[in-house]
Design an enzyme around this catalytic site. Sequence first.
Site, PDB file in Angstrom:
ATOM      1  N   SER A 151       0.864  -1.182   0.000  1.00 25.17           N
ATOM      2  CA  SER A 151       0.000   0.000   0.000  1.00 25.17           C
ATOM      3  C   SER A 151       0.901   1.232   0.000  1.00 25.17           C
ATOM      4  CB  SER A 151      -0.859  -0.017   1.269  1.00 25.17           C
ATOM      5  OG  SER A 151      -1.445   1.250   1.510  1.00 25.17           O
ATOM      6  N   TYR A 165      -2.070  -1.571  10.364  1.00 23.44           N
ATOM      7  CA  TYR A 165      -2.088  -1.647   8.900  1.00 23.44           C
ATOM      8  C   TYR A 165      -0.763  -1.133   8.334  1.00 23.44           C
ATOM      9  CZ  TYR A 165      -3.937  -1.289   4.126  1.00 23.44           C
ATOM     10  OH  TYR A 165      -4.142  -1.438   2.773  1.00 23.44           O
TER      11      TYR A 165
HETATM   12  P1  NAP Z   1     -11.420  -6.162  -0.099  1.00 22.87           P
HETATM   13  O1  NAP Z   1     -12.386  -5.783  -1.156  1.00 22.87           O
HETATM   14  O2  NAP Z   1     -11.849  -6.153   1.323  1.00 22.87           O
HETATM   15  O3  NAP Z   1     -10.801  -7.575  -0.508  1.00 22.87           O
HETATM   16  C1  NAP Z   1      -9.947  -8.282   0.347  1.00 22.87           C
HETATM   17  C2  NAP Z   1     -10.359  -9.734   0.326  1.00 22.87           C
HETATM   18  O4  NAP Z   1      -9.487 -10.461   1.207  1.00 22.87           O
HETATM   19  C3  NAP Z   1     -11.779  -9.913   0.861  1.00 22.87           C
HETATM   20  O5  NAP Z   1     -12.481 -10.835   0.079  1.00 22.87           O
HETATM   21  C4  NAP Z   1     -11.514 -10.401   2.270  1.00 22.87           C
HETATM   22  O6  NAP Z   1     -12.580 -11.125   2.844  1.00 22.87           O
HETATM   23  C5  NAP Z   1     -10.314 -11.265   2.015  1.00 22.87           C
HETATM   24  N1  NAP Z   1      -9.693 -11.706   3.254  1.00 22.87           N
HETATM   25  C6  NAP Z   1      -9.751 -11.128   4.485  1.00 22.87           C
HETATM   26  N2  NAP Z   1      -9.108 -11.873   5.377  1.00 22.87           N
HETATM   27  C7  NAP Z   1      -8.638 -12.945   4.717  1.00 22.87           C
HETATM   28  C8  NAP Z   1      -7.890 -14.091   5.105  1.00 22.87           C
HETATM   29  N3  NAP Z   1      -7.519 -14.302   6.397  1.00 22.87           N
HETATM   30  N4  NAP Z   1      -7.580 -15.007   4.165  1.00 22.87           N
HETATM   31  C9  NAP Z   1      -7.965 -14.830   2.897  1.00 22.87           C
HETATM   32  N5  NAP Z   1      -8.676 -13.795   2.457  1.00 22.87           N
HETATM   33  C10 NAP Z   1      -9.007 -12.853   3.370  1.00 22.87           C
HETATM   34  O7  NAP Z   1     -10.141  -5.203  -0.148  1.00 22.87           O
HETATM   35  P2  NAP Z   1      -9.263  -4.625  -1.357  1.00 22.87           P
HETATM   36  O8  NAP Z   1      -9.362  -3.159  -1.274  1.00 22.87           O
HETATM   37  O9  NAP Z   1      -9.537  -5.328  -2.636  1.00 22.87           O
HETATM   38  O10 NAP Z   1      -7.826  -5.007  -0.797  1.00 22.87           O
HETATM   39  C11 NAP Z   1      -6.979  -5.965  -1.403  1.00 22.87           C
HETATM   40  C12 NAP Z   1      -5.554  -5.688  -0.967  1.00 22.87           C
HETATM   41  O11 NAP Z   1      -5.186  -4.391  -1.420  1.00 22.87           O
HETATM   42  C13 NAP Z   1      -5.366  -5.676   0.542  1.00 22.87           C
HETATM   43  O12 NAP Z   1      -4.145  -6.254   0.881  1.00 22.87           O
HETATM   44  C14 NAP Z   1      -5.349  -4.183   0.876  1.00 22.87           C
HETATM   45  O13 NAP Z   1      -4.660  -3.900   2.047  1.00 22.87           O
HETATM   46  C15 NAP Z   1      -4.660  -3.639  -0.350  1.00 22.87           C
HETATM   47  N6  NAP Z   1      -4.894  -2.209  -0.573  1.00 22.87           N
HETATM   48  C16 NAP Z   1      -6.151  -1.724  -0.754  1.00 22.87           C
HETATM   49  C17 NAP Z   1      -6.326  -0.360  -0.968  1.00 22.87           C
HETATM   50  C18 NAP Z   1      -7.690   0.258  -1.187  1.00 22.87           C
HETATM   51  O14 NAP Z   1      -7.787   1.492  -1.158  1.00 22.87           O
HETATM   52  N7  NAP Z   1      -8.744  -0.500  -1.416  1.00 22.87           N
HETATM   53  C19 NAP Z   1      -5.217   0.491  -0.970  1.00 22.87           C
HETATM   54  C20 NAP Z   1      -3.944  -0.051  -0.786  1.00 22.87           C
HETATM   55  C21 NAP Z   1      -3.787  -1.413  -0.597  1.00 22.87           C
HETATM   56  P3  NAP Z   1     -13.438 -10.472   4.124  1.00 22.87           P
HETATM   57  O15 NAP Z   1     -14.505  -9.662   3.543  1.00 22.87           O
HETATM   58  O16 NAP Z   1     -13.932 -11.645   4.868  1.00 22.87           O
HETATM   59  O17 NAP Z   1     -12.480  -9.625   4.926  1.00 22.87           O
END
Ligand code: NAP
Length: 259
Positions: A151, A165
């Site tokens: 991130s 985080y």
């Molecule tokens: P998201 O829509 O919440 O997707 C994350 C997925 O990971 C969800 O399906 C979640 O399920 C799942 N997950 C949670 N705990 C888990 C576990 N123990 N084992 C396997 N899967 C699990 O979030 P996203 O925004 O796409 O994020 C994806 C990645 O990008 C993350 O690492 C996040 O930190 C990073 N990121 C996101 C952003 C942003 O602005 N969106 C910015 C920078 C980095 P649950 O619903 O059950 O939690």
Amino acid sequence: MAREGVSKLDRELYDKVAIVTGGARGIGAAAAEALAAAGASVVITDVLDEEGERLAAHLRDGGCRASYEHLDVSDEANWARVVDKTVAELGGLHILVNNAGIGTMPDVETETREGWDRLIAINQTGVWLGMKAAAPRLRAAGGGSIVNVSSIFGAVGGFGGSIAYHASKGAVRLMTKNAALRYAKEGIRVNSIHPGFIDTPMIEQVKGTPAEEAILASTPMGRLGTPKEIGGVIAFLASDAASYMTGSEVYVDGGWTAQ
Ligand code: NAP
């Protein structure tokens, strides 16, 4: 001297097998779609089984090769099962996208031990366990690519909140460089991608709050990114078009960290 361009072939992944964690929705789903569109066989993994199965079926309906497996990334035995099954059924493993993650808000003083441990287990330990489980299989396949999703908050302190985080994403950034050096001579490339604010369910909690206004105001491009804008870069890092990239940190953030 003849010019060597990046050919379309460099980006094709027809002979590759990929595992994407947290792939049921958001950035992981976009990465799975981009890899599948480039021809890879994609094993989508997540803890959201219904959404994951639905996405895999949708990709198969579109002529892609995709399946779904339950994988809690903080569970080492789960990793062994999914990696073994992938290799047994698909003949190998070439690409790992360590994307699964959760976001929490507490700062230095409001974070609890329980909240800290849970987040670190998923965002940080999960990435290490993934690399540990996949690396021998990538080596056996003659090389491969690992893309770890960090991130912008893996590099800067952000707004002073979300202590766990930031800790986890900073660790992902450095584990990536460490693993890149460990495997540089073995044809296994390891890179991190650092998204800015992306329109996924993860940031649903700030939608319509002053925090969203602050995010938009502080993002030079003045908008959220889309999952597709991250998925495409992940597929690029996974492909031979990025064959000289390892240990790199790639920012896809609408200009946020340029400030
Ligand atoms: P998201 O829509 O919440 O997707 C994350 C997925 O990971 C969800 O399906 C979640 O399920 C799942 N997950 C949670 N705990 C888990 C576990 N123990 N084992 C396997 N899967 C699990 O979030 P996203 O925004 O796409 O994020 C994806 C990645 O990008 C993350 O690492 C996040 O930190 C990073 N990121 C996101 C952003 C942003 O602005 N969106 C910015 C920078 C980095 P649950 O619903 O059950 O939690």
